[in-house]
Design a protein around this motif. Structure first.
Motif, PDB file in Angstrom:
ATOM      1  N   VAL A 144       0.835  -1.205   0.000  1.00 52.18           N
ATOM      2  CA  VAL A 144       0.000   0.000   0.000  1.00 52.18           C
ATOM      3  C   VAL A 144       0.872   1.258   0.000  1.00 52.18           C
ATOM      4  O   VAL A 144       0.732   2.132  -0.861  1.00 52.18           O
ATOM      5  CB  VAL A 144      -0.965   0.008   1.204  1.00 52.18           C
ATOM      6  CG1 VAL A 144      -1.768   1.316   1.226  1.00 52.18           C
ATOM      7  CG2 VAL A 144      -1.907  -1.195   1.148  1.00 52.18           C
ATOM      8  N   LEU A 145       1.790   1.337   0.970  1.00 54.34           N
ATOM      9  CA  LEU A 145       2.655   2.509   1.065  1.00 54.34           C
ATOM     10  C   LEU A 145       3.826   2.459   0.084  1.00 54.34           C
ATOM     11  O   LEU A 145       4.461   3.474  -0.191  1.00 54.34           O
ATOM     12  CB  LEU A 145       3.199   2.635   2.493  1.00 54.34           C
ATOM     13  CG  LEU A 145       2.204   3.179   3.521  1.00 54.34           C
ATOM     14  CD1 LEU A 145       2.597   2.753   4.917  1.00 54.34           C
ATOM     15  CD2 LEU A 145       2.141   4.695   3.433  1.00 54.34           C
ATOM     16  N   ASN A 146       4.118   1.255  -0.400  1.00 52.33           N
ATOM     17  CA  ASN A 146       5.203   1.057  -1.365  1.00 52.33           C
ATOM     18  C   ASN A 146       6.562   1.492  -0.806  1.00 52.33           C
ATOM     19  O   ASN A 146       7.407   2.027  -1.521  1.00 52.33           O
ATOM     20  CB  ASN A 146       4.911   1.812  -2.669  1.00 52.33           C
ATOM     21  CG  ASN A 146       5.716   1.262  -3.839  1.00 52.33           C
ATOM     22  OD1 ASN A 146       6.035   0.077  -3.883  1.00 52.33           O
ATOM     23  ND2 ASN A 146       6.053   2.124  -4.781  1.00 52.33           N
ATOM     24  N   LEU A 147       6.763   1.226   0.501  1.00 52.52           N
ATOM     25  CA  LEU A 147       8.042   1.517   1.139  1.00 52.52           C
ATOM     26  C   LEU A 147       8.985   0.340   0.927  1.00 52.52           C
ATOM     27  O   LEU A 147       8.606  -0.818   1.123  1.00 52.52           O
ATOM     28  CB  LEU A 147       7.854   1.774   2.636  1.00 52.52           C
ATOM     29  CG  LEU A 147       7.057   3.024   3.010  1.00 52.52           C
ATOM     30  CD1 LEU A 147       6.851   3.089   4.518  1.00 52.52           C
ATOM     31  CD2 LEU A 147       7.769   4.292   2.521  1.00 52.52           C
ATOM     32  N   SER A 148      10.211   0.627   0.527  1.00 55.16           N
ATOM     33  CA  SER A 148      11.180  -0.431   0.256  1.00 55.16           C
ATOM     34  C   SER A 148      11.638  -1.083   1.554  1.00 55.16           C
ATOM     35  O   SER A 148      11.784  -0.426   2.583  1.00 55.16           O
ATOM     36  CB  SER A 148      12.388   0.136  -0.493  1.00 55.16           C
ATOM     37  OG  SER A 148      11.999   0.674  -1.734  1.00 55.16           O
TER      38      SER A 148
END
Length: 332
Positions: A144-148
């Protein structure tokens, strides 16, 4: 609605990585499978959530304060997306408290998401297993947040303890207790010293730079992570046998190898701090997390008190900790 509580409080622990860190990143795990050792510590993010009775505002308290009418207007990315995930759009309050600063490599983003999900589930009287909590946190953070990042942080924060975390090529996660005697745990807490570097950094940017390097030179990056994974596996026996000297040397090898992954992992000032800490009597250590700053974890096999005195004399900030075996849990 009668079963819904007025408020709920939950907390989740931060973590320290003891070996194999980075092999849980998807680009490597899909190729070779990941292997890590991770431990939860008694530093926490606590979250209180509540229904607001007298207005429809959403009120958010963290290092800043937000009061908005529309969930989409929340500036804090994590809190906004978790509330949207639960379809919470009005008349709600979130308050957070952390015993550690953010951007320090202890898994803060994941820990916050785990604690926030746990508190909302408690508020709604919805039971969730530790593993499902980790999976839900991973989905929100990565999809959802697309944090690595990898899988380690959500799972160790949810489950607690000292865990061997394995990720297969299909990205299935298996967590197994590293069963340690009480005396081993006590020595681990004493001889693995957590020291703040005074340098904050964004782990997602450092991980993104590693992904860029992987795309440019896949074979070399895979080989580096192969070595890191083997170091992680060898570290298990060192911990079990209280072989702290060799564990320090393995961490030293890990740190030297890891710096080859990206220019952002270290700097001249961090290298100088690391060498200075070693000179105080450490067999070796590393920067916790993605690198670039945050905390050093240094192994000191002998004369721990003398090491601490030398470090404190040079104005290093040391954090005493214990292993947390509770994982994410309700305080209400």
């Amino acid at each position: 609605m009668s079963n819904i509580k007025r408020h709920a409080v939950a907390r989740a622990p931060y973590r320290i990585s003891l070996g194999g860190g980075g092999t849980d990143l998807t680009f490597y795990a899909k190729e070779k499978g990941g292997f890590l050792i991770s431990a939860a510590i008694d530093e926490y993010i606590s979250v209180m959530v509540a229904h607001r009775k007298l207005d429809n505002d959403i009120f958010i308290q963290y290092s800043d304060v937000e009061r908005v009418r529309n969930v989409n207007d929340i500036k804090h990315d994590i809190i906004r997306e978790v509330l949207k995930y639960f379809k919470i759009s009005h008349a709600f309050q979130v308050s957070t408290f952390s015993t550690m600063p953010t951007f320090t490599g202890l898994g803060a983003s994941s820990t916050l998401i785990v604690a926030l999900i746990k508190s909302i589930r408690e508020l709604l009287n919805e039971k969730i297993s530790e593993t499902k909590l980790a999976e839900e946190a991973y989905y929100i953070e990565r999809e959802v947040l697309n944090l690595s990042g990898g899988f380690q942080d959500q799972y160790i924060s949810s489950l607690g303890g000292v865990k061997i975390i394995k990720i297969d090529k299909k990205l299935n996660v298996e967590c197994k207790n590293l069963d340690l005697r009480k005396d081993v745990i006590e020595e681990l807490e004493q001889k693995l010293i957590l020291i703040h570097s005074k340098v904050d950094r964004r782990s997602d940017k450092i991980i993104d730079s590693q992904i860029d390097e992987f795309q440019k030179n896949e074979k070399q990056i895979i080989e580096i992570y192969d070595k890191i994974k083997n170091i992680g596996k060898n570290s298990v026996e060192c911990i079990k046998n209280k072989d702290w000297s060799n564990l320090g040397k393995l961490m030293d090898d890990h740190w030297k190898i890891k710096k080859r992954l990206s220019d952002g992992i270290s700097s001249s000032s961090i290298d100088e701090m690391y060498l200075e800490l070693k000179s105080f009597g450490s067999q070796g250590g590393k920067i916790i997390g993605a690198g670039g700053g945050g905390f050093f974890l240094m192994v000191v096999d002998k004369d721990v008190d003398n090491f601490k005195k030398k470090a404190e004399k040079k104005d290093y900030k040391l954090v005493d900790y214990k292993i947390d075996f509770n994982g994410a849990h309700s305080l209400y």
